[in-house]
Design an enzyme around this catalytic site. Structure first.
Site, PDB file in Angstrom:
ATOM      1  N   HIS A  60       0.852  -1.193   0.000  1.00 45.96           N
ATOM      2  CA  HIS A  60       0.000   0.000   0.000  1.00 45.96           C
ATOM      3  C   HIS A  60       0.889   1.244   0.000  1.00 45.96           C
ATOM      4  O   HIS A  60       2.075   1.181   0.349  1.00 45.96           O
ATOM      5  CB  HIS A  60      -0.896   0.006   1.234  1.00 45.96           C
ATOM      6  CG  HIS A  60      -1.969  -1.037   1.200  1.00 45.96           C
ATOM      7  ND1 HIS A  60      -3.058  -0.996   2.044  1.00 45.96           N
ATOM      8  CD2 HIS A  60      -2.139  -2.150   0.445  1.00 45.96           C
ATOM      9  CE1 HIS A  60      -3.849  -2.023   1.803  1.00 45.96           C
ATOM     10  NE2 HIS A  60      -3.303  -2.745   0.838  1.00 45.96           N
ATOM     11  N   GLU A  62       1.067   3.866   1.957  1.00 45.42           N
ATOM     12  CA  GLU A  62       1.662   4.239   3.245  1.00 45.42           C
ATOM     13  C   GLU A  62       2.825   3.316   3.598  1.00 45.42           C
ATOM     14  O   GLU A  62       3.870   3.779   4.070  1.00 45.42           O
ATOM     15  CB  GLU A  62       0.592   4.195   4.350  1.00 45.42           C
ATOM     16  CG  GLU A  62      -0.550   5.170   4.133  1.00 45.42           C
ATOM     17  CD  GLU A  62      -1.710   4.614   3.299  1.00 45.42           C
ATOM     18  OE1 GLU A  62      -2.773   5.238   3.311  1.00 45.42           O
ATOM     19  OE2 GLU A  62      -1.549   3.563   2.630  1.00 45.42           O
ATOM     20  N   CYS A  93      -5.841   2.262   5.890  1.00 43.46           N
ATOM     21  CA  CYS A  93      -6.517   1.056   6.358  1.00 43.46           C
ATOM     22  C   CYS A  93      -5.885   0.641   7.688  1.00 43.46           C
ATOM     23  O   CYS A  93      -4.871   1.212   8.115  1.00 43.46           O
ATOM     24  CB  CYS A  93      -6.387  -0.057   5.315  1.00 43.46           C
ATOM     25  SG  CYS A  93      -4.714  -0.729   5.154  1.00 43.46           S
ATOM     26  N   CYS A  96      -2.100  -0.228   7.371  1.00 41.05           N
ATOM     27  CA  CYS A  96      -1.228   0.932   7.192  1.00 41.05           C
ATOM     28  C   CYS A  96      -1.198   1.800   8.443  1.00 41.05           C
ATOM     29  O   CYS A  96      -0.153   2.352   8.800  1.00 41.05           O
ATOM     30  CB  CYS A  96      -1.669   1.736   5.974  1.00 41.05           C
ATOM     31  SG  CYS A  96      -1.423   0.829   4.436  1.00 41.05           S
TER      32      CYS A  96
END
Length: 158
Positions: A60, A62, A93, A96
């Site tokens: 992801h 992040e 999320c 993250c």
């Protein structure tokens, strides 16, 4: 005036991640999830969602930004990013968020919320909200920065 100055800084960095997303989204549609790590007034690294291009389900934006900063600064220990801020086009999320908290980040600033993203994705819930909120106790969350611009980004490249 500090609150106004902080908000203007937040807009500057969210604008930077939106710009980065727009530069990358044609090669990778998931790059609309974009993030950067900031210390003071300096961007240390950017990250984009590369889950599909890297075939890595945890890549992801992040996570990629944290990895990039860690490598750049040659960090080794949990908590090493104390005093840094994470900026993201979307509320992180739970994975993250957990990685951000573990790395020592105490402030997260984002454009659209997970609820906004759920609405864009036909109401699909993306995270157990109650559990996610519980984890936010020690991290300052600032949401809705350039929200409409981020909604436009996610809507355009849906």
């Amino acid at each position: 005036m500090k609150v106004l100055d902080d908000w203007m800084d937040h807009e500057k960095f969210i604008r930077a991640v939106i710009y980065g997303a727009l530069q990358n989204v044609n090669r990778n549609p998931k790059a609309k999830f974009a993030a950067c790590i900031v210390k003071g007034s300096r961007v240390l690294s950017f990250g984009y969602n590369t889950t599909s291009v890297a075939h890595d389900i945890v890549a992801h934006a992040e996570i990629n930004a944290i990895r990039s900063t860690s490598k750049k600064l040659r960090l080794e220990h949990h908590g090493s990013l104390r005093g840094f801020t994470l900026y993201s086009t979307c509320e992180p999320c739970i994975m993250c968020f957990g990685a951000s908290k573990y790395s020592g980040i105490k402030k997260i600033v984002y454009g659209i919320s997970l609820d906004d993203l759920s609405k864009l994705n036909s109401g699909q819930k993306l995270v157990p909200r109650k559990q996610h909120r519980y984890m936010k106790e020690e991290v300052e969350m600032v949401g809705g920065v350039l929200r409409q611009e981020c909604i436009d980004l996610f809507s355009r490249f849906h």
